[in-house]
Write an enzyme that holds these catalytic residues in place. Structure first.
Site, mmCIF file in Angstrom:
data_model
loop_
_atom_site.group_PDB
_atom_site.id
_atom_site.type_symbol
_atom_site.label_atom_id
_atom_site.label_comp_id
_atom_site.label_asym_id
_atom_site.label_seq_id
_atom_site.Cartn_x
_atom_site.Cartn_y
_atom_site.Cartn_z
ATOM 1 N N LEU A 128 0.713 -1.083 -0.037
ATOM 2 C CA LEU A 128 -0.038 0.005 -0.071
ATOM 3 C C LEU A 128 0.803 1.329 -0.045
ATOM 4 O O LEU A 128 0.307 2.402 0.410
ATOM 5 C CB LEU A 128 -0.937 -0.153 1.172
ATOM 6 C CG LEU A 128 -1.954 -1.175 1.128
ATOM 7 C CD1 LEU A 128 -2.695 -1.314 2.475
ATOM 8 C CD2 LEU A 128 -2.687 -1.274 0.118
ATOM 9 N N SER A 129 2.100 1.088 -0.424
ATOM 10 C CA SER A 129 3.048 2.336 -0.563
ATOM 11 C C SER A 129 3.329 2.947 0.467
ATOM 12 O O SER A 129 3.382 4.219 0.681
ATOM 13 C CB SER A 129 2.484 3.147 -1.818
ATOM 14 O OG SER A 129 3.330 3.733 -2.371
ATOM 15 N N ASP A 143 3.501 5.452 -7.178
ATOM 16 C CA ASP A 143 3.480 5.849 -5.903
ATOM 17 C C ASP A 143 3.582 7.099 -5.399
ATOM 18 O O ASP A 143 2.916 7.784 -4.573
ATOM 19 C CB ASP A 143 4.341 4.660 -5.099
ATOM 20 C CG ASP A 143 4.085 3.339 -5.612
ATOM 21 O OD1 ASP A 143 3.076 3.085 -6.215
ATOM 22 O OD2 ASP A 143 4.815 2.371 -5.096
HETATM 23 C C1 GLA Z 1 5.098 -1.036 -6.873
HETATM 24 C C2 GLA Z 1 6.068 -0.030 -7.716
HETATM 25 C C3 GLA Z 1 5.265 0.919 -8.519
HETATM 26 C C4 GLA Z 1 4.762 -0.051 -9.654
HETATM 27 C C5 GLA Z 1 3.872 -1.383 -9.029
HETATM 28 C C6 GLA Z 1 3.505 -2.231 -9.950
HETATM 29 O O1 GLA Z 1 4.225 -0.575 -6.065
HETATM 30 O O2 GLA Z 1 6.467 1.124 -6.606
HETATM 31 O O3 GLA Z 1 5.914 1.724 -9.337
HETATM 32 O O4 GLA Z 1 5.817 -0.445 -10.340
HETATM 33 O O5 GLA Z 1 4.698 -2.075 -7.821
HETATM 34 O O6 GLA Z 1 2.466 -1.684 -10.590
#
Ligand code: GLA
Length: 376
Positions: A123-124, A170
């Site tokens: 979830l970043s 993200d």
């Molecule tokens: C991770 C990366 C993003 C993206 C996703 C897959 O979250 O940080 O930049 O590449 O994977 O869509």
């Protein structure tokens, strides 16, 4: 632990350092509706910001010392500007390093981090941390960089400072989100479009299912997928897979490169279609695209795992109109689009399926699309 709030992070700052922070900044976690593993292929993606956020209380010092306390890790990093810390401390210190590389004269600072974004859930949480720190430090140094510039600073901090490959989706959503919208990001030219995402008005809920299987973007698989995409583009004689057609994908003789390219080409098309459906308020129809996206990520891009596949299948059996893994994959979270009022059936179905395998019960959260990084 007390809930994450401006007051609690300010209190933590006073308790740790014995004086008052200058301010508190925050940035959101995100879920990607669709457009997975497309950002580093100059493609389209469609993330929404979460209401779960990372908060940082910050004050500038008049020397070069850096002190950072993380409430989640219950640990304090102490160093000097320009050094990159380890583990969680790598992220905020890499931002200072990256800002300095871009020409900002960064002094020492004291910082406290608190967050409601689950870590390692896809979830970043990392972009929520890097973007809140970057915005705070930029604001405290006269706001010399634009948000576009800060996104690039944070991407470099993660790629080159931490050594975690990330494509840019993200950081962009963390810095440009608007409440109640999804953000269509075209990674070929960096253009963005905010599309209304009125879930409730359309009679739906969006649920995040955190499988609690920890993934790591730095473990090599994400990087390998990126390399395979570059190899496929090179073989086809094009600058990126954004330029590839379905026919070109099928013309590749290497079965792995063929499957990877097929995913990217079809996923970009699905994302464009999902954006079109949202623009015309047809949220009900994006569920089908979620299902196709999941199959493509599982079979062609091979970034799913047993837990994500089961969460998606059980969500659909419980009444979701569509479900897919979200984020980088190999664990982390899935999302499910659910008719309003049916979420208890869906969670029960997933809990039951996980219990039958004696797996840890997943965590669930409801998505309420939030806003971008800001001073609060
Ligand atoms: C991770 C990366 C993003 C993206 C996703 C897959 O979250 O940080 O930049 O590449 O994977 O869509």
């Amino acid at each position: 632990m007390s809930p994450v709030s401006k007051d609690s992070v300010l209190q933590q700052f006073r308790d740790r350092y014995g004086y008052q922070a200058t301010g508190v900044w925050s940035a959101p976690g995100r879920v990607n509706l669709i457009g997975e593993h497309t950002d580093y292929n100059s493609g389209l993606c469609l993330p929404v910001a979460l209401e779960q956020r990372t908060l940082v209380a910050v004050a500038i010092r008049d020397d070069q010392a850096v002190r950072i306390h993380s409430r989640q890790s219950d640990a304090t990093y102490v160093g000097t500007v320009g050094e990159i810390g380890e583990d969680w401390a790598a992220y905020p210190t890499a931002v200072l390093w990256s800002l300095a590389r871009e020409g900002m004269t960064v002094g020492g600072l004291d910082l406290v981090i608190d967050s409601s974004v689950p870590v390692g859930a896809g979830l970043s949480s990392s972009a929520a941390l890097t973007c809140s720190v970057a915005l705070a430090v930029n604001d405290l140094h006269g706001s010399i960089f634009t948000r576009n510039h800060l996104a690039a600073v944070c991407i470099r901090a993660e790629n080159d400072g931490v050594g975690a490959p990330t494509g840019g989706m993200d950081q962009t959503i963390a810095l440009f989100a608007e409440p109640s919208t999804a953000l269509l990001l075209d990674c070929r030219d960096g253009t963005i479009e905010h599309i209304p995402f009125a879930l409730r008005d359309a009679g739906f809920e969006l649920m995040v299912i955190d499988t609690r299987v920890k993934h790591s973007l730095a473990d090599g698989q994400y990087g390998l997928r990126r390399t395979q995409c570059v190899d496929a583009a090179t073989t086809l004689g094009i600058t990126s897979l954004r330029e590839a057609t379905a026919e070109q994908a099928e013309s590749l003789s290497d079965p792995i490169l063929r499957a990877r390219t097929r995913h990217v080409v079809t996923e970009i098309n699905r994302t464009a279609l999902a954006a079109k459906l949202l623009r015309t308020s047809r949220i009900d129809r994006i569920g089908e695209l979620f299902n196709l996206s999941h199959a493509s990520l599982r079979d062609d891009f091979e970034v799913s795992c047993e837990e994500l596949d089961l969460a998606v299948t059980a969500a659909r059996l419980g009444g979701a109109v569509g479900a897919r893994m979200t984020g980088g994959g190999f664990g982390g979270s899935a999302i499910a689009l659910i008719p309003a009022g049916k979420s208890a059936d869906v969670t029960e179905s997933i809990r039951g399926a996980f219990a039958a395998r004696t797996w840890l019960p997943p965590h669930f959260l409801n998505v309420a699309p939030g806003g971008a990084a800001t001073l609060i």
